[in-house]
Design a protein around this motif. Sequence first.
Motif, PDB file in Angstrom:
ATOM      1  N   TRP A  25      60.746  69.814  95.124  1.00  0.00           N
ATOM      2  CA  TRP A  25      59.579  69.570  95.963  1.00  0.00           C
ATOM      3  C   TRP A  25      58.706  68.435  95.427  1.00  0.00           C
ATOM      4  O   TRP A  25      58.114  67.694  96.214  1.00  0.00           O
ATOM      5  N   LEU A  26      58.614  68.349  94.114  1.00  0.00           N
ATOM      6  CA  LEU A  26      57.673  67.417  93.500  1.00  0.00           C
ATOM      7  C   LEU A  26      58.370  66.576  92.433  1.00  0.00           C
ATOM      8  O   LEU A  26      59.349  67.025  91.839  1.00  0.00           O
ATOM      9  N   PRO A  27      57.870  65.370  92.184  1.00  0.00           N
ATOM     10  CA  PRO A  27      58.468  64.527  91.140  1.00  0.00           C
ATOM     11  C   PRO A  27      58.237  65.117  89.748  1.00  0.00           C
ATOM     12  O   PRO A  27      57.230  65.783  89.504  1.00  0.00           O
ATOM     13  N   ALA A  28      59.152  64.843  88.847  1.00  0.00           N
ATOM     14  CA  ALA A  28      59.092  65.434  87.507  1.00  0.00           C
ATOM     15  C   ALA A  28      58.224  64.643  86.546  1.00  0.00           C
ATOM     16  O   ALA A  28      57.852  65.154  85.495  1.00  0.00           O
ATOM     17  N   GLY A  29      57.919  63.400  86.835  1.00  0.00           N
ATOM     18  CA  GLY A  29      57.127  62.607  85.902  1.00  0.00           C
ATOM     19  C   GLY A  29      56.696  61.293  86.495  1.00  0.00           C
ATOM     20  O   GLY A  29      57.040  60.945  87.631  1.00  0.00           O
ATOM     21  N   GLY A  30      55.930  60.544  85.702  1.00  0.00           N
ATOM     22  CA  GLY A  30      55.412  59.276  86.162  1.00  0.00           C
ATOM     23  C   GLY A  30      54.148  59.448  86.990  1.00  0.00           C
ATOM     24  O   GLY A  30      53.703  60.568  87.269  1.00  0.00           O
ATOM     25  N   MET A  31      53.586  58.316  87.407  1.00  0.00           N
ATOM     26  CA  MET A  31      52.362  58.346  88.206  1.00  0.00           C
ATOM     27  C   MET A  31      52.594  57.914  89.640  1.00  0.00           C
ATOM     28  O   MET A  31      51.812  58.236  90.523  1.00  0.00           O
ATOM     29  N   ARG A  32      53.689  57.213  89.860  1.00  0.00           N
ATOM     30  CA  ARG A  32      54.004  56.765  91.213  1.00  0.00           C
ATOM     31  C   ARG A  32      55.491  56.448  91.288  1.00  0.00           C
ATOM     32  O   ARG A  32      56.170  56.330  90.269  1.00  0.00           O
ATOM     33  N   ASP A  33      55.993  56.339  92.504  1.00  0.00           N
ATOM     34  CA  ASP A  33      57.391  56.006  92.728  1.00  0.00           C
ATOM     35  C   ASP A  33      57.553  54.485  92.640  1.00  0.00           C
ATOM     36  O   ASP A  33      57.096  53.750  93.510  1.00  0.00           O
ATOM     37  N   LEU A  34      58.184  54.025  91.569  1.00  0.00           N
ATOM     38  CA  LEU A  34      58.323  52.587  91.345  1.00  0.00           C
ATOM     39  C   LEU A  34      59.325  51.937  92.296  1.00  0.00           C
ATOM     40  O   LEU A  34      59.363  50.703  92.416  1.00  0.00           O
ATOM     41  N   GLN A  35      60.154  52.733  92.959  1.00  0.00           N
ATOM     42  CA  GLN A  35      61.144  52.177  93.864  1.00  0.00           C
ATOM     43  C   GLN A  35      60.551  51.805  95.218  1.00  0.00           C
ATOM     44  O   GLN A  35      61.170  51.069  95.984  1.00  0.00           O
ATOM     45  N   ASN A  36      59.368  52.321  95.512  1.00  0.00           N
ATOM     46  CA  ASN A  36      58.726  52.043  96.791  1.00  0.00           C
ATOM     47  C   ASN A  36      57.388  51.357  96.551  1.00  0.00           C
ATOM     48  O   ASN A  36      56.573  51.837  95.757  1.00  0.00           O
ATOM     49  N   ALA A  37      57.165  50.251  97.216  1.00  0.00           N
ATOM     50  CA  ALA A  37      55.917  49.487  97.062  1.00  0.00           C
ATOM     51  C   ALA A  37      54.867  50.029  98.025  1.00  0.00           C
ATOM     52  O   ALA A  37      54.521  49.394  99.029  1.00  0.00           O
ATOM     53  N   HIS A  38      54.350  51.218  97.725  1.00  0.00           N
ATOM     54  CA  HIS A  38      53.347  51.830  98.594  1.00  0.00           C
ATOM     55  C   HIS A  38      52.007  51.115  98.431  1.00  0.00           C
ATOM     56  O   HIS A  38      51.671  50.604  97.364  1.00  0.00           O
ATOM     57  N   THR A  39      51.242  51.129  99.493  1.00  0.00           N
ATOM     58  CA  THR A  39      49.878  50.592  99.473  1.00  0.00           C
ATOM     59  C   THR A  39      48.987  51.509 100.300  1.00  0.00           C
ATOM     60  O   THR A  39      49.476  52.283 101.133  1.00  0.00           O
ATOM     61  N   GLY A  40      47.686  51.417 100.062  1.00  0.00           N
ATOM     62  CA  GLY A  40      46.732  52.158 100.874  1.00  0.00           C
ATOM     63  C   GLY A  40      46.901  53.658 100.761  1.00  0.00           C
ATOM     64  O   GLY A  40      47.061  54.233  99.678  1.00  0.00           O
ATOM     65  N   LEU A  41      46.880  54.322 101.912  1.00  0.00           N
ATOM     66  CA  LEU A  41      46.982  55.777 101.939  1.00  0.00           C
ATOM     67  C   LEU A  41      48.334  56.270 101.446  1.00  0.00           C
ATOM     68  O   LEU A  41      48.432  57.344 100.847  1.00  0.00           O
ATOM     69  N   ALA A  42      49.373  55.502 101.695  1.00  0.00           N
ATOM     70  CA  ALA A  42      50.699  55.894 101.218  1.00  0.00           C
ATOM     71  C   ALA A  42      50.742  55.917  99.690  1.00  0.00           C
ATOM     72  O   ALA A  42      51.338  56.817  99.084  1.00  0.00           O
ATOM     73  N   LEU A  43      50.085  54.946  99.050  1.00  0.00           N
ATOM     74  CA  LEU A  43      50.013  54.930  97.590  1.00  0.00           C
ATOM     75  C   LEU A  43      49.209  56.108  97.073  1.00  0.00           C
ATOM     76  O   LEU A  43      49.597  56.757  96.088  1.00  0.00           O
TER      77      LEU A  43
END
Length: 334
Positions: A175-193
């Motif tokens: 359900w949830l990521p195991a670590g890190g602060m953000r998904d580096l594979q996706n260049a999210h911005t704004g609300l998505a980030l």
Amino acid sequence: MAHAGFPLPEARVLRYLGLRVVQVVPTILAIVVLNFFFLRLAPGDLAEVIAGEAGSATPEYMAMLRQQFGLDEPLAVQFFKYMGQLSQFNLGYSFRNSMPVMDLILSRAPNTALLMLSSLLVAVTAGIIFGAISAQWRGRWPDALLSAVSTVGFATPLFWVGLMLIVLFSVELRWLPAGGMRDLQNAHTGLALAADIARHMVLPVLSLAFFYIAIYTRLTRSAMLEVQELDFVRTARAKGIAPLPIALHHVLRNALLPIVTMTGLQLGTLLSGSVVIETVFAWPGMGRLAFDAVFQRDINLLLGVLFFSSFLVILSNLITDLVYALLDPRIDIR
């Protein structure tokens, strides 16, 4: 002494803050001295680590590295140079990361602040709610259940909680990521980030808050049970006021003072807990920075993190004292 409902005179508040700042200076100086000399007692240094990684730990190469990093100078000379840097608000240079220590800390401090403040908000909110329920149903099954859960929270190590949450919500349920602060594979911005960061925050925040929820639950319960025996609460009951308004407006409101004090004092322990949690979840904060500095023997960086953390703890205690005086008119801040 200030009266209830009226703000404290500005001159007295400024005088109080001035006195506290004067008291804080020797504390900061003692912290700086102890950190500097205690860290120098640890075996090994940055030159040995770099030489070992390069596979060229010859005496000449080691001497060249120590001269480059200023480690060949007498300890007293290093100390006075360090104090001179601090007097100019300079925390030194991290040779390992090839950038100033202050820049490194400022790049990580917002991440740690986000993790700590979110965990503290969750812990205080949940602890007050659970503590109020436990006090309101004292001796019944909700009280027994919450007391048992609080005991488990006291006894459970933070790293174990983090690992178990990773196994359950990341490995098994996915359900949830195991670590890190953000998904580096996706260049999210704004609300998505923001949503991506929020997903990564859930497990570390719950892990760090778990222990403190137990503390605030027990503290709120004890404070409310104590206030319930006071005369003004008995008078409210005699007037026929319903139990819920009494619990919320009379008991809980007056039981918040020790919680305010504890909240300010918890910053130091939250910082120490964040080292563990940030390491478990690979969270890019000050705790992880300090952990890496220890293994890399980056003394300048570690001294900077310790100094910055100590300053934040002292500042939070100062703010807590002032807020406590504002909330409780019986406190004299002369």
